[in-house]
Design a protein around this motif. Structure first.
Motif: not given
Ligand SMILES: Nc1ncnc2c1ncn2[C@@H]1O[C@H](COP(=O)(O)OP(=O)(O)O)[C@@H](O)[C@H]1O
Ligand SMILES: [Mg+2]
Length: 337
Positions: A19, A22-23, A36, A38-39, A44-45
């Protein structure tokens, strides 16, 4: 890091160094869905992760994106291309008793959710025209098994709902289901209809749990024919024990005619501590059905009733609920068998 496909809920191990920003967009090798990831550390993660670790109302309700499972028993994901190692077909469990109101639907839902929290891919099948299981998960006016039998175009996978709870899918029911009994009960090989449909998706799940009505007709016979194990919830009161006797006779019939491998086990539900009848019935049935009763008992707990009003599994309604913890412990026991 562990990622979960948002379509088929398979989990994979992804090298997070892939990654770069960001994603990243990845494709699931099982169902080919692109989604998707996310990192870790991004908002979000963190939200995704919090949703699984804290099974409370808000986090469960908010989930839209792929969820993160705990590392452990998941198949391995290599170089951005998902590969699943565990393709053992799902174990199919039917929840059945000829008596109504003994916690069949509550058991199907809360045992299923517990298996899902233990990182198993679970499909709940609402095979009761009353649709209580579907409603308990917050759905109405859905399609159902009836539409599969009558649209001519749809296959089972098209009408499955990926619920807001991680690892948990639903084959919903609706009122049309009642027509299946009228149309197919006693037709040639009618007992095999559900089993043949489930065979098409069995490799996508670890457990399939089927909820049934109290009547023994099309639905229950189909569910028993498809199942490896029948769990018989038994409320600890006299009339419920009569239902147990009757359903065991039916299971024996199914064993002779359509499903020689089916096994059964009794689960005591709505057990009331300090109530003599509860303990008397439990002890008696343990003697009669030696070795075929679960050690885990589900106690009477008003949180179950509250959770149904809230349209949630009990452990998401209140993670300290006694019954919720007992269903979780039942799930652990089933995994250990
Ligand atoms: N452990 C429990 N403690 C208290 N009430 C329960 C428990 N399990 C189920 N119930 C309640 O009993 C009723 C019947 O449960 P349900 O799961 O719908 O049974 P069935 O599917 O066998 O008809 C529901 O009102 C439910 O809220
Ligand atoms: Mg029910």
């Amino acid at each position: 890091m562990i990622v979960t496909c948002e379509n088929c809920v398979s989990s994979f191990n992804l090298d997070e160094n892939l990654i770069k920003n960001q994603s990243i967009r990845v494709r699931c090798s099982r169902c080919h869905c692109v989604f998707s990831v996310s990192r870790p550390g991004t908002n979000q993660a963190s939200e995704q992760k919090a949703g699984l670790n804290k099974p409370d109302a808000e986090s469960a309700g908010a989930v839209q994106e792929p969820r993160f499972a705990s590392p452990g028993e998941n198949p391995v994901f290599n170089e951005g291309d998902a590969k699943t190692e565990n393709r053992t077909p799902a174990k199919t469990i039917v929840i059945t008793n000829q008596k109504g109101g003994v916690a069949k639907t509550s058991t199907c839902l809360n045992l299923g959710v517990s298996l899902a929290l233990l990182n198993k891919r679970v499909l709940l099948v609402d095979f009761d025209a009353q649709s209580n299981l579907t409603v308990c998960l917050g759905y109405r006016n859905t399609e159902s098994f009836y539409e599969i039998m009558h649209s001519g175009k749809k296959d089972l996978a098209e009408i499955l709902i990926k619920t807001r709870y991680p690892n948990l899918s639903l084959l919903p029911s609706c009122k049309n289901m009642v027509l299946l009994n009228k149309k197919y009960f006693n037709a040639a090989n009618y007992e095999q209809i559900l089993k043949l449909e489930l065979n098409t998706i069995k490799d996508q799940y670890d457990y399939i749990l089927i909820d049934t009505p109290p009547s023994i007709e099309f639905f229950t016979i189909n569910a028993l024919t498809a199942a490896d194990l029948a769990i018989i919830p038994c409320q600890c009161e006299y009339l419920a024990t009569c239902g147990v006797e009757r359903i065991i006779k039916i299971i024996q019939l199914v064993k002779e005619k359509t499903n020689p491998d089916i096994d059964y086990k009794i689960l005591f539900t709505m057990y009331e501590n300090n109530v003599v009848v509860s303990e008397l019935i439990r002890t008696k049935l343990k003697q009669i059905y030696d070795g075929r009763t679960f050690n885990t008992i589900i106690e009477y707990d008003t949180k179950i009733k509250e959770s149904q009003i809230m349209r949630k599994p009990v452990i998401y309604h209140n993670k300290k609920s006694r019954a919720g913890i007992q269903y979780y412990s039942l799930a652990k026991g089933i995994l250990g068998e």
